[in-house]
Design a protein around this motif. Structure first.
Motif, PDB file in Angstrom:
ATOM      1  N   GLU A 283       0.848  -1.183   0.000  1.00 37.45           N
ATOM      2  CA  GLU A 283       0.000   0.000   0.000  1.00 37.45           C
ATOM      3  C   GLU A 283       0.882   1.232   0.000  1.00 37.45           C
ATOM      4  OE1 GLU A 283      -2.788  -0.023   3.197  1.00 37.45           O
ATOM      5  OE2 GLU A 283      -3.547  -2.038   2.755  1.00 37.45           O
ATOM      6  N   PHE A 284       0.664   2.115  -0.960  1.00 38.68           N
ATOM      7  CA  PHE A 284       1.513   3.294  -1.070  1.00 38.68           C
ATOM      8  C   PHE A 284       0.758   4.398  -1.791  1.00 38.68           C
ATOM      9  CE2 PHE A 284       2.016   0.725  -4.770  1.00 38.68           C
ATOM     10  CZ  PHE A 284       2.160   1.593  -5.833  1.00 38.68           C
ATOM     11  N   VAL A 285       1.296   5.612  -1.685  1.00 39.57           N
ATOM     12  CA  VAL A 285       0.718   6.783  -2.338  1.00 39.57           C
ATOM     13  C   VAL A 285       1.794   7.428  -3.193  1.00 39.57           C
ATOM     14  CG1 VAL A 285      -0.373   9.038  -2.028  1.00 39.57           C
ATOM     15  CG2 VAL A 285      -0.887   7.174  -0.428  1.00 39.57           C
ATOM     16  N   VAL A 286       1.461   7.714  -4.458  1.00 40.71           N
ATOM     17  CA  VAL A 286       2.392   8.377  -5.376  1.00 40.71           C
ATOM     18  C   VAL A 286       1.820   9.739  -5.748  1.00 40.71           C
ATOM     19  CG1 VAL A 286       3.596   8.275  -7.587  1.00 40.71           C
ATOM     20  CG2 VAL A 286       3.142   6.163  -6.315  1.00 40.71           C
ATOM     21  N   TYR A 287       2.653  10.753  -5.600  1.00 35.76           N
ATOM     22  CA  TYR A 287       2.317  12.126  -5.997  1.00 35.76           C
ATOM     23  C   TYR A 287       3.253  12.499  -7.130  1.00 35.76           C
ATOM     24  CZ  TYR A 287       2.241  17.287  -5.621  1.00 35.76           C
ATOM     25  OH  TYR A 287       2.167  18.637  -5.874  1.00 35.76           O
ATOM     26  N   ALA A 288       2.692  12.898  -8.279  1.00 35.27           N
ATOM     27  CA  ALA A 288       3.518  13.248  -9.441  1.00 35.27           C
ATOM     28  C   ALA A 288       2.870  14.425 -10.159  1.00 35.27           C
ATOM     29  CB  ALA A 288       3.650  12.056 -10.384  1.00 35.27           C
ATOM     30  N   ARG A 289       3.300  15.633  -9.789  1.00 37.92           N
ATOM     31  CA  ARG A 289       2.756  16.842 -10.398  1.00 37.92           C
ATOM     32  C   ARG A 289       3.913  17.763 -10.783  1.00 37.92           C
ATOM     33  NH1 ARG A 289      -2.832  16.735  -9.752  1.00 37.92           N
ATOM     34  NH2 ARG A 289      -3.657  15.786  -7.848  1.00 37.92           N
ATOM     35  N   GLU A 290       3.577  18.974 -11.205  1.00 35.95           N
ATOM     36  CA  GLU A 290       4.603  19.908 -11.676  1.00 35.95           C
ATOM     37  C   GLU A 290       5.588  20.272 -10.575  1.00 35.95           C
ATOM     38  OE1 GLU A 290       2.910  23.321 -13.456  1.00 35.95           O
ATOM     39  OE2 GLU A 290       1.925  22.237 -15.097  1.00 35.95           O
ATOM     40  N   ARG A 291       5.130  20.273  -9.328  1.00 31.66           N
ATOM     41  CA  ARG A 291       6.013  20.693  -8.233  1.00 31.66           C
ATOM     42  C   ARG A 291       7.059  19.647  -7.886  1.00 31.66           C
ATOM     43  NH1 ARG A 291       3.228  22.355  -3.056  1.00 31.66           N
ATOM     44  NH2 ARG A 291       1.637  20.803  -3.507  1.00 31.66           N
ATOM     45  N   GLY A 292       6.870  18.406  -8.343  1.00 31.11           N
ATOM     46  CA  GLY A 292       7.833  17.363  -8.032  1.00 31.11           C
ATOM     47  C   GLY A 292       7.142  16.026  -7.827  1.00 31.11           C
ATOM     48  N   LYS A 293       7.847  15.091  -7.196  1.00 32.16           N
ATOM     49  CA  LYS A 293       7.348  13.753  -6.961  1.00 32.16           C
ATOM     50  C   LYS A 293       7.433  13.427  -5.463  1.00 32.16           C
ATOM     51  CE  LYS A 293       7.355  12.954 -11.486  1.00 32.16           C
ATOM     52  NZ  LYS A 293       7.877  14.241 -11.929  1.00 32.16           N
ATOM     53  N   ARG A 294       6.545  12.512  -5.050  1.00 35.54           N
ATOM     54  CA  ARG A 294       6.575  12.073  -3.653  1.00 35.54           C
ATOM     55  C   ARG A 294       5.968  10.683  -3.565  1.00 35.54           C
ATOM     56  NH1 ARG A 294       3.575  15.913  -1.224  1.00 35.54           N
ATOM     57  NH2 ARG A 294       1.679  14.646  -1.369  1.00 35.54           N
ATOM     58  N   VAL A 295       6.576   9.830  -2.734  1.00 35.23           N
ATOM     59  CA  VAL A 295       6.047   8.490  -2.497  1.00 35.23           C
ATOM     60  C   VAL A 295       5.984   8.258  -1.001  1.00 35.23           C
ATOM     61  CG1 VAL A 295       6.352   6.010  -2.844  1.00 35.23           C
ATOM     62  CG2 VAL A 295       6.990   7.606  -4.663  1.00 35.23           C
ATOM     63  N   PHE A 296       4.825   7.832  -0.531  1.00 35.15           N
ATOM     64  CA  PHE A 296       4.662   7.427   0.869  1.00 35.15           C
ATOM     65  C   PHE A 296       4.325   5.946   0.884  1.00 35.15           C
ATOM     66  CE2 PHE A 296       1.505   6.335   4.153  1.00 35.15           C
ATOM     67  CZ  PHE A 296       2.331   6.420   5.266  1.00 35.15           C
ATOM     68  N   LEU A 297       5.076   5.164   1.679  1.00 33.89           N
ATOM     69  CA  LEU A 297       4.852   3.727   1.778  1.00 33.89           C
ATOM     70  C   LEU A 297       4.157   3.409   3.094  1.00 33.89           C
ATOM     71  CD1 LEU A 297       5.203   0.857   0.749  1.00 33.89           C
ATOM     72  CD2 LEU A 297       7.489   0.826   1.776  1.00 33.89           C
ATOM     73  N   ASN A 298       2.966   2.829   2.980  1.00 33.64           N
ATOM     74  CA  ASN A 298       2.191   2.468   4.161  1.00 33.64           C
ATOM     75  C   ASN A 298       2.458   1.029   4.594  1.00 33.64           C
ATOM     76  OD1 ASN A 298       0.351   3.045   6.208  1.00 33.64           O
ATOM     77  ND2 ASN A 298      -1.396   2.278   5.044  1.00 33.64           N
ATOM     78  N   LYS A 299       2.484   0.104   3.630  1.00 34.97           N
ATOM     79  CA  LYS A 299       2.735  -1.304   3.936  1.00 34.97           C
ATOM     80  C   LYS A 299       3.540  -1.927   2.805  1.00 34.97           C
ATOM     81  CE  LYS A 299      -1.661  -2.051   6.396  1.00 34.97           C
ATOM     82  NZ  LYS A 299      -2.932  -2.838   6.403  1.00 34.97           N
ATOM     83  N   GLY A 300       4.367  -2.941   3.149  1.00 40.07           N
ATOM     84  CA  GLY A 300       5.047  -3.730   2.135  1.00 40.07           C
ATOM     85  C   GLY A 300       6.410  -3.217   1.751  1.00 40.07           C
ATOM     86  N   LYS A 301       6.779  -3.443   0.485  1.00 43.42           N
ATOM     87  CA  LYS A 301       8.098  -3.094  -0.027  1.00 43.42           C
ATOM     88  C   LYS A 301       7.964  -2.224  -1.269  1.00 43.42           C
ATOM     89  CE  LYS A 301      10.001  -7.610   1.334  1.00 43.42           C
ATOM     90  NZ  LYS A 301      10.671  -8.834   0.825  1.00 43.42           N
ATOM     91  N   VAL A 302       8.916  -1.317  -1.431  1.00 43.16           N
ATOM     92  CA  VAL A 302       8.946  -0.445  -2.613  1.00 43.16           C
ATOM     93  C   VAL A 302      10.386  -0.214  -3.017  1.00 43.16           C
ATOM     94  CG1 VAL A 302       8.795   1.999  -3.236  1.00 43.16           C
ATOM     95  CG2 VAL A 302       6.751   0.792  -2.540  1.00 43.16           C
TER      96      VAL A 302
END
Length: 330
Positions: free
Chosen positions: A195-214
């Motif tokens: 479970e994870f969240v990916v943010y990908a917009r003009e300001r940049g990128k961000r990934v938050f990992l809630n569970k598991g492996k990335v």
């Protein structure tokens, strides 16, 4: 156009029997975006009636792309039928022809994307949850697009493309098949049941990992492994920052239309409003732009959040034709 007639034309097109007039009619019909999903429904129906048909997407595209480009004349030099009587611009014909070819190529690439990928879109101010064919659940934030391959997804590959922000709950497969989220550059997230969240917009990128492996593949060729609770922020310059342990709430609040502010500047809040509601907010006073807010606020519309800001900071909201300005009372 009559549905039964267009269905017959589409089937003739897939069978390779469409006439030039039929292809022109199909091209005009497909120009209306509302008809494109119907087109792919006909494609599924046509394929189901021909189970022996060997699917080779790349080969099919290579054969179809020249058909699209042949609808326009090839690039050639200008022709003269009479002697010039004044100033002439011999490059003008080349320019027009080149423009036609470029437009044709752009149209072909757009059509290829529509043919090979199904797009899930969310408008400004709305979120939506989708279940992919492999069982993976994806919640898209406002103003986001997820492209998923129409052919082979879940069997040949599990690779999707994201513009915006999405929360993924990836289904594990018996073969431990990897799931990959790509953005518009060399940034990608590779996961195995997580479970994870990916943010990908003009300001940049961000990934938050809630569970598991990335495993992250960063734009400059670097690779980074994440653990639950990690958040990685990547600037457009390629520089990244890893924070080891963070609460999940700030990165998941948007799923329920909440805004989570933790010493967040008014300038950044204005950017979030534009990303999620499509509304440009300007803070002319630089000192005011750096005022900071903390707290959780639910806002399903831009006006809800603007009302909260005006009450918290004693602001005046000024609406113009181009944007909204936030100012202090004089």
């Amino acid at each position: 156009m009559n549905p039964s007639l267009i269905r017959a034309i589409v089937f003739d097109f897939f069978d390779g029997k469409a006439t030039a007039i039929q292809r022109k009619s199909l091209e005009a019909w497909l120009a209306d975006e509302a008809n494109q999903e119907t087109y792919f429904q006909y494609l599924d129906e046509w394929e189901s009636q021909r189970p022996q048909f060997p699917l080779d997407v790349e080969r099919a595209w290579d054969a179809f792309e020249p058909v699209l480009l042949d609808a326009h004349p090839r690039l050639s030099g200008p022709k003269r039928t009479t002697e010039p009587t004044g100033w002439t611009f011999p490059w003008r014909g080349w320019s027009i022809a080149a423009s036609v070819v470029l437009v044709s190529m752009a149209s072909a690439l757009l059509f290829r994307t529509q043919l090979l990928y199904k797009s899930y879109k969310t408008p400004y101010g709305q979120t939506a949850t989708y279940q992919l064919d492999d069982g993976t659940s994806v919640t898209l934030n406002a103003n986001s697009v997820l492209r998923v391959p129409r052919f082979g997804f879940g069997s040949d590959n599990r690779e999707v493309f994201l513009e915006g922000e999405g929360a993924f709950t990836v289904t594990h497969t018996p073969t431990n098949q990897r799931f990959i989220v790509r953005t518009d550059d060399d940034f990608q997230v590779e996961v195995l049941g997580t479970e994870f969240v990916v943010y990908a917009r003009e300001r940049g990128k961000r990934v938050f990992l809630n569970k598991g492996k990335v495993k992250l593949a960063l734009p400059k060729g670097q690779q980074l492994y994440m653990k639950p609770g990690n958040v990685v922020t990547v600037a457009n310059s390629g520089h990244y920052q890893l924070t080891q342990t963070v609460p999940a709430r700030p990165y998941l609040a948007w799923k329920d239309h909440w805004f989570y502010f933790d010493n967040t500047s008014l300038a950044e809040i204005a950017e979030q409003i534009q990303e999620r509601f499509g509304l440009e907010v300007v803070v002319p006073d630089s000192a005011l732009a750096q005022r900071r807010i903390a707290g959780n606020f639910k806002a399903e519309k831009a006006d809800d959040l603007l009302q909260i800001l005006t009450e918290l900071l004693n602001l005046n909201v000024v609406k113009t034709r181009q944007h909204i300005e936030l100012r202090t009372f004089n």
